[in-house]
Every structure is written in structure tokens, then in C-alpha cells.
Design an enzyme around this catalytic site. Structure first.
Site, PDB file in Angstrom:
ATOM      1  N   LYS A  70      -4.343  10.632  -4.872  1.00  0.00           N
ATOM      2  CA  LYS A  70      -5.710  10.735  -5.409  1.00  0.00           C
ATOM      3  C   LYS A  70      -6.602  11.693  -4.615  1.00  0.00           C
ATOM      4  O   LYS A  70      -7.454  12.364  -5.192  1.00  0.00           O
ATOM      5  CB  LYS A  70      -6.361   9.356  -5.483  1.00  0.00           C
ATOM      6  CG  LYS A  70      -5.749   8.463  -6.561  1.00  0.00           C
ATOM      7  CD  LYS A  70      -6.503   7.148  -6.663  1.00  0.00           C
ATOM      8  CE  LYS A  70      -5.891   6.266  -7.734  1.00  0.00           C
ATOM      9  NZ  LYS A  70      -6.655   5.024  -7.923  1.00  0.00           N
ATOM     10  N   ASN A  91      -8.530  10.249 -10.194  1.00  0.00           N
ATOM     11  CA  ASN A  91      -7.412   9.558 -10.856  1.00  0.00           C
ATOM     12  C   ASN A  91      -7.137  10.103 -12.245  1.00  0.00           C
ATOM     13  O   ASN A  91      -6.186   9.678 -12.895  1.00  0.00           O
ATOM     14  CB  ASN A  91      -7.653   8.037 -10.912  1.00  0.00           C
ATOM     15  CG  ASN A  91      -8.702   7.681 -11.945  1.00  0.00           C
ATOM     16  OD1 ASN A  91      -9.569   8.471 -12.263  1.00  0.00           O
ATOM     17  ND2 ASN A  91      -8.616   6.476 -12.479  1.00  0.00           N
ATOM     18  N   ASP A 106     -11.904   5.086 -12.242  1.00  0.00           N
ATOM     19  CA  ASP A 106     -11.804   3.716 -11.697  1.00  0.00           C
ATOM     20  C   ASP A 106     -13.188   3.080 -11.620  1.00  0.00           C
ATOM     21  O   ASP A 106     -13.345   1.867 -11.803  1.00  0.00           O
ATOM     22  CB  ASP A 106     -11.189   3.730 -10.291  1.00  0.00           C
ATOM     23  CG  ASP A 106      -9.696   4.007 -10.324  1.00  0.00           C
ATOM     24  OD1 ASP A 106      -9.047   3.680 -11.334  1.00  0.00           O
ATOM     25  OD2 ASP A 106      -9.183   4.557  -9.319  1.00  0.00           O
ATOM     26  N   GLY A 131     -11.842  -5.483   1.799  1.00  0.00           N
ATOM     27  CA  GLY A 131     -11.068  -4.249   1.867  1.00  0.00           C
ATOM     28  C   GLY A 131     -11.972  -3.035   1.973  1.00  0.00           C
ATOM     29  O   GLY A 131     -13.149  -3.078   1.584  1.00  0.00           O
ATOM     30  N   GLY A 134      -9.396   3.052  -0.723  1.00  0.00           N
ATOM     31  CA  GLY A 134      -9.832   3.825  -1.880  1.00  0.00           C
ATOM     32  C   GLY A 134     -10.332   2.941  -3.018  1.00  0.00           C
ATOM     33  O   GLY A 134     -11.318   3.268  -3.678  1.00  0.00           O
TER      34      GLY A 134
END
Ligand code: ATR
Length: 277
Positions: A70, A91, A106, A131, A134
Site C-alpha cells: 500500500k 488501496n 478504506d 493498534g 496502516g
């Protein structure tokens, strides 16, 4: 059946064998009876630049790009949409008369997942994101776009959470531990923990208040232990398959000229594909 004039697109990744994108786009191609093909493209990292340059010469209208390409796709794009600029990742590629448009759908996919589940505006709301990779970046961009008052990023490596928060300004903060869960309207897991073959995600959701929602962008297994816990506590539990379905729409529309729909039939088809392994 495709003809010699079939429109071509695909998904590039390494590995690519478990990607659901060919089944997803294939469903829409059949539904709309298009003369088109969408194929998996297993491209090793060292070959990405050359393979990417060859695709428009082979007649591809564009492609989806997944791990680990990506960021490379971002660098090779000659134009970017706003979501790609915010996330630094691409993406969805559209080849257009010598230009290479890099998009990040996304962010749109996550926003649509929330809307599908009745979550439209996040003003005055706090979200906790697990997290700092990406996927977290795309999720945070979406949460900020929907007006979240505060986004708390919690990650194994605090430095990475801090660096990510710094990209987004004062509304996004990094924290150690999950003390913010008590005030959270949304918890989003963007790590790979809880995915089939990965270690479990150990989070106690007991502090979350009724009416709040838990979203796991992991969709293999379809119901993760995190979502099962959320359901058992009476919280809203949202799986990540809808994000995959929605992120695919803009690319399909750009390459094949048809606006596809995310329907219960499409969802059921992909759940079936996953169950068959
Ligand atoms: P993606 O682009 O899919 O988000 P990534 O950039 O590799 O993938 O990010 C994976 C995320 O999952 C990271 O936040 C990672 O934490 P670190 O930043 O500390 O590496 C998190 N993650 C992966 N494995 C983990 C584990 N065993 N325990 C805790 N967090 C983990």
C-alpha cells in the site's frame, strides 16, 4: 464468459491466496453480466515496481493493492485523493490515460460500515482504537471525518501510537492501558489479534456502557472472541466484513462503469466463501 474486449482489473498482494476480493468483484461482475475480469496478482515486494508499471501496458484499468504494497502504491501514484494523502497508503489504483490515480477507499469503507450500523455522526463521542498500523490510520481518518470529539489510540508499542496521534492533531491522543473504555462510545480493534492463526486479543469490555459499540475489523473468523464478548455484555457488535465490501465499491465503479451495491446476498456469498476456506 469474457470476450477479447473484456475490461481488466485485479488485486496485488503478497501473499494473495486468501484475498476475498476476487470473489467479491467476481460476484458483482456476474450480477451485472459484465464483460470483465478481476484477478489475483501475487507480486513479491521486490517485483512490485516493475509489475505495477507493466499493468496499464497489459490493458488493466486499475487494481486494488493490499499488504505489503500500500505504501509502494502511494509512491508510484502520480495523483492522490485526500484519504490517500491522510493515510500515506493507497488501496485502489485507477490507470487513466497515462496518469496513475491512487485512492484510499478504506477510509470510505469504514465510514460506510458505521453508517450501515446506524452510526452517522460521532460528535461529542469518544472512540478507542486498538493498534497503530496502516489499518488504524484509515480508521482514525474516518472517525475524525465523522466528527469524533476524541480518539484514544492504544497500542503494544506506545511510541507508534504517539507518532500516529501526532499526525492527526489534538483530537487524537495515545494512551497506555484501557482506562478510556468507560467513556468510549466505540471500541475498534485494528490489530491482527483474534484473527484465525494469530494470538487472541485479551480485552475486558466490562467497563463499556450499554449503547456503545465494538467493531472488529478482523473478519476471519466471522465472529471473533471480542465480538462474542461484546454481544454477551449487550453491546453492539459489528464485524469488519462490511468495511471490505464498501471499500471495494469505488474501484469497481471506476474500472467497470457500474455502481455496485453492498447487499445481504453479497455478504452471504462471501461468508460462504470464507466457510469453505
Ligand atoms: P496493518 O497495516 O494491517 O494495520 P501493521 O501495520 O503491521 O498492520 O499493524 C499491526 C498492529 O497490530 C500494530 O499496532 C501492532 O502493534 P505494534 O505497533 O506494537 O507492532 C499490533 N499487533 C500485532 N501483533 C500484536 C501482538 N502480538 N500484540 C499486540 N499488538 C500486536
Amino acid at each position: 464468459m469474457i470476450s477479447g474486449r473484456a475490461k481488466l482489473a485485479g488485486v496485488a498482494g503478497w501473499p494473495i491466496g486468501h484475498s476475498l476480493s476476487p470473489a467479491l468483484h467476481g460476484f458483482w461482475i456476474e450480477e451485472h453480466k459484465l464483460d470483465a475480469a478481476y484477478v489475483p496478482l501475487a507480486i513479491a515486494p521486490g517485483d512490485f515496481k516493475d509489475a505495477f508499471a507493466a499493468l496499464p501496458k497489459l490493458g488493466f484499468r486499475g487494481l486494488n493493492v493490499t499488504l505489503p504494497h500500500k505504501e509502494a502504491a502511494f509512491a508510484l501514484s502520480t495523483g492522490h485523493d485526500e484519504a490517500a494523502r491522510i493515510t500515506g497508503a493507497v488501496n485502489t489504483i485507477v490507470f487513466d490515460e497515462g496518469r496513475v490515480l491512487g485512492r484510499n477507499t478504506d477510509v470510505y469503507g469504514f465510514s460506510q460500515l458505521l453508517r450501515d450500523n446506524g452510526i452517522g455522526s460521532l460528535s461529542n463521542r469518544v472512540a478507542v482504537v486498538l493498534g497503530a498500523g496502516g489499518a488504524a490510520r484509515a480508521v482514525i481518518a474516518s472517525l475524525i471525518g465523522l466528527g469524533a470529539a476524541r480518539v484514544v489510540v492504544v497500542n503494544r508499542t506506545l511510541d507508534k501510537a504517539q507518532a500516529l496521534a501526532a499526525l492527526f492533531g489534538a483530537r487524537v491522543v495515545a494512551q497506555e492501558g484501557l482506562a478510556a473504555l468507560g467513556e468510549a462510545y466505540l471500541l475498534v480493534n485494528t490489530t491482527s489479534l483474534g484473527m484465525a492463526g494469530q494470538p487472541p486479543l485479551a480485552v475486558d469490555l466490562g467497563a463499556m456502557s450499554r449503547g456503545s459499540a465494538v467493531i472488529d475489523i478482523v473478519y476471519r473468523p466471522h465472529e471473533t472472541a471480542l465480538l462474542a464478548q461484546a454481544k454477551a455484555l449487550g453491546l453492539k457488535a459489528i464485524d469488519g466484513l462490511g468495511m471490505l465490501l464498501h471499500q471495494a465499491q469505488p474501484g469497481f465503479a471506476a474500472w467497470f462503469g457500474v455502481e455496485p451495491k453492498v447487499t445481504p446476498q453479497l455478504r452471504a456469498h462471501l461468508v460462504g466463501v470464507m466457510e469453505r476456506g
